[in-house]
Design an enzyme around this catalytic site. Structure first.
Site, PDB file in Angstrom:
ATOM      1  N   HIS A 120      -3.082   4.421   5.183  1.00  0.00           N
ATOM      2  CA  HIS A 120      -4.194   3.465   5.352  1.00  0.00           C
ATOM      3  C   HIS A 120      -5.516   4.104   4.917  1.00  0.00           C
ATOM      4  CE1 HIS A 120      -6.795   0.430   7.110  1.00  0.00           C
ATOM      5  NE2 HIS A 120      -7.413   1.387   7.764  1.00  0.00           N
TER       6      HIS A 120
ATOM      7  N   TYR B 156       5.213   4.785  11.231  1.00  0.00           N
ATOM      8  CA  TYR B 156       5.514   3.355  11.388  1.00  0.00           C
ATOM      9  C   TYR B 156       6.263   2.724  10.205  1.00  0.00           C
ATOM     10  CZ  TYR B 156       1.078   2.988   8.788  1.00  0.00           C
ATOM     11  OH  TYR B 156       0.087   3.119   7.863  1.00  0.00           O
TER      12      TYR B 156
ATOM     13  N   ARG C 192       0.860  -1.182   0.000  1.00  0.00           N
ATOM     14  CA  ARG C 192       0.000   0.000   0.000  1.00  0.00           C
ATOM     15  C   ARG C 192       0.895   1.230   0.000  1.00  0.00           C
ATOM     16  NH1 ARG C 192      -0.771   2.533   4.620  1.00  0.00           N
ATOM     17  NH2 ARG C 192      -0.978   0.786   6.033  1.00  0.00           N
TER      18      ARG C 192
HETATM   19  C1  TPP Z   1     -13.646  -6.638  12.984  1.00  0.00           C
HETATM   20  C2  TPP Z   1     -12.825  -5.390  12.834  1.00  0.00           C
HETATM   21  N1  TPP Z   1     -11.825  -5.134  13.711  1.00  0.00           N
HETATM   22  C3  TPP Z   1     -11.086  -4.012  13.593  1.00  0.00           C
HETATM   23  C4  TPP Z   1     -11.346  -3.113  12.597  1.00  0.00           C
HETATM   24  C5  TPP Z   1     -10.530  -1.821  12.480  1.00  0.00           C
HETATM   25  N2  TPP Z   1      -9.659  -1.901  11.293  1.00  0.00           N
HETATM   26  C6  TPP Z   1     -10.028  -1.274  10.146  1.00  0.00           C
HETATM   27  S1  TPP Z   1      -8.926  -1.544   8.909  1.00  0.00           S
HETATM   28  C7  TPP Z   1      -7.917  -2.447   9.908  1.00  0.00           C
HETATM   29  C8  TPP Z   1      -6.642  -3.047   9.359  1.00  0.00           C
HETATM   30  C9  TPP Z   1      -6.900  -4.105   8.338  1.00  0.00           C
HETATM   31  O1  TPP Z   1      -5.727  -4.472   7.687  1.00  0.00           O
HETATM   32  P1  TPP Z   1      -5.725  -5.471   6.487  1.00  0.00           P
HETATM   33  O2  TPP Z   1      -6.667  -6.606   6.725  1.00  0.00           O
HETATM   34  O3  TPP Z   1      -4.325  -5.836   6.212  1.00  0.00           O
HETATM   35  O4  TPP Z   1      -6.357  -4.622   5.273  1.00  0.00           O
HETATM   36  P2  TPP Z   1      -5.803  -3.299   4.558  1.00  0.00           P
HETATM   37  O5  TPP Z   1      -6.418  -2.132   5.278  1.00  0.00           O
HETATM   38  O6  TPP Z   1      -4.323  -3.310   4.642  1.00  0.00           O
HETATM   39  O7  TPP Z   1      -6.312  -3.370   3.167  1.00  0.00           O
HETATM   40  C10 TPP Z   1      -8.451  -2.544  11.196  1.00  0.00           C
HETATM   41  C11 TPP Z   1      -7.812  -3.257  12.312  1.00  0.00           C
HETATM   42  C12 TPP Z   1     -12.417  -3.400  11.715  1.00  0.00           C
HETATM   43  N3  TPP Z   1     -12.728  -2.598  10.695  1.00  0.00           N
HETATM   44  N4  TPP Z   1     -13.128  -4.542  11.853  1.00  0.00           N
END
Ligand code: TPP
Ligand code: MG
Length: 379
Positions: free
Chosen positions: A276, A285, A272
């Site tokens: 975020h 980070y 990415r």
């Molecule tokens: C069940 C749940 N827990 C926590 C979150 C908060 N949250 C939003 S995005 C994220 C990180 C997700 O990372 P990844 O799966 O690697 O996807 P990316 O954003 O990198 O595409 C978190 C912890 C959420 N949306 N849903």
């Protein structure tokens, strides 16, 4: 025995990996040269017409993504999770689907929706905060973009299972983030898909981070594709910045699923490039050196180098593609700068299938307030 007298396992002699290739499978290297031999995993490079189509889709998708990030900075959207740098995974996977198949995306995958033919204004309605979901999910066979991590994986398995029971030859493809592979829902989705042999393709976009949490703090598995082995399904570890490889592998997985061969896990290794979301500061980070390293592995540039060296990407074709991308960006700006006409009372629609007393009371209260405000404004 270890030096402190306890029995210890000789870790060096334990197999650290099982099936998927240790080095990501690829068909084009970073310099845009066709790869041969073991690292292709037996897959072949798609024909030039297909590659040109993938290139066009990636260029248009990136222009859209950059435009939406800019509009978000101008306050036109509440939030936007960019997929800049992940076009190889997003476009390669979506291009492998037929119109009858279903896509189960996450918040990250707006460019996949665009590639599926959904209009910019419809994709962005929920990110603007105007409406829960701006497109007809059935017409596009594309579920709502899931924000609760990994829930969409279960929905993809459920729909695929139902389709199989009805002898409907459709496939459900779902995107999952690297961080989301740690969710219980991912485990349940993988397990049910494998046990029931549902026509589901899981595309894990390993973009190295779950917000600020790096992959090394997410898992001890050698690759995320290795996880497939424990569930009894094939897993592929793919260079996600090689759209040709992503397309070839997901197409094979989709065909296998359609033919009754069950689910497949495809891990696309990518990065990415943006933050975020607009509320995140990635300099806290990760280093700019790391970001630069990945910028030099850009999925669009890689395919461009190949197509130019083949004489397939002419200057006039390149100009056509740029025009198409600019037209889409202009249309996106136009639709996002028009204020939506919203009815606050719609807030109460589609909450319960049958009216509830408490909600009806709140609705009546708001209706009276709105009427009063309108009357005052009219005075
Ligand atoms: C069940 C749940 N827990 C926590 C979150 C908060 N949250 C939003 S995005 C994220 C990180 C997700 O990372 P990844 O799966 O690697 O996807 P990316 O954003 O990198 O595409 C978190 C912890 C959420 N949306 N849903
Ligand atoms: Mg991630």
């Amino acid at each position: 025995m270890s030096h402190d007298g306890h029995m210890s396992l000789n870790v060096e002699h334990l197999p650290t990996r099982t099936l998927p290739a240790e080095k990501p499978l690829r068909l084009l290297d970073n310099a845009g040269h066709a790869v041969s031999g073991e690292s292709t995993g037996g897959f072949s490079l798609p024909d030039v017409e297909t590659l040109l189509d993938l290139y066009r889709k990636m260029v248009v998708a990136r222009r859209f993504d950059v435009q939406v990030t800019a509009l978000t900075k101008q306050g036109r959207l509440a939030t936007y999770p960019s997929a800049f740098g992940q076009e190889g995974c997003e476009i390669g996977a979506v291009a492998s689907l037929d119109a009858v198949d279903w896509l189960f995306p996450t918040y990250r995958d707006s460019i996949a929706l665009l590639t599926r033919g959904i209009a910019p204004g419809e994709i962005l309605q929920s990110f603007r905060g105007d409406w829960h979901n701006g497109y007809d999910q059935h017409a596009y066979r594309t579920a709502a973009q899931a924000t609760p991590l990994a829930t969409q994986a279960l929905h993809a398995v459920g729909l695929a299972h139902a389709a199989r029971l009805r002898h409907d030859p459709i496939v459900a493809l779902t995107f999952i983030g690297d961080g989301a592979t740690s969710e219980g829902d991912t485990h349940e989705a993988f397990n049910f898909a494998a046990v029931w042999q549902t026509p589901t393709v899981f595309v894990v976009q390993n973009n190295q981070y779950a917000i600020s949490v790096p992959l090394a703090r997410q898992t001890r598995a050698a690759t995320l594709a290795d996880k497939a082995v424990g569930y009894g399904m094939p897993g592929f570890h793919v260079d996600g910045n090689d759209v040709a490889a992503m397309y070839a592998v997901t197409t094979a997985a989709v065909e296998r699923a359609r033919a009754g061969g069950g689910p497949t896990l495809v891990e696309g290794v990518t990065y990415r490039i943006e933050s975020h979301t607009n509320s995140d500061d990635p300099t806290r980070y990760r280093s700019s050196r790391e970001v630069e390293h990945w910028k030099r592995r850009d999925p669009i540039e890689r395919l461009e180098k190949y197509l130019v060296s083949e004489g397939a990407l002419t200057e006039s074709l390149r100009a056509d593609i740029t025009d198409a991308a600019e037209d889409l960006a202009a249309a996106t700006r136009e639709v996002m700068t028009v204020e939506a006409e919203l009815d606050p009372l719609e807030l109460f629609d589609h909450v319960y299938s049958r009216p509830r007393a408490a909600l009806a009371e709140q609705r009546a209260f708001l209706e009276a307030e709105l009427a009063e405000a309108a009357q005052e404004a009219g005075r």
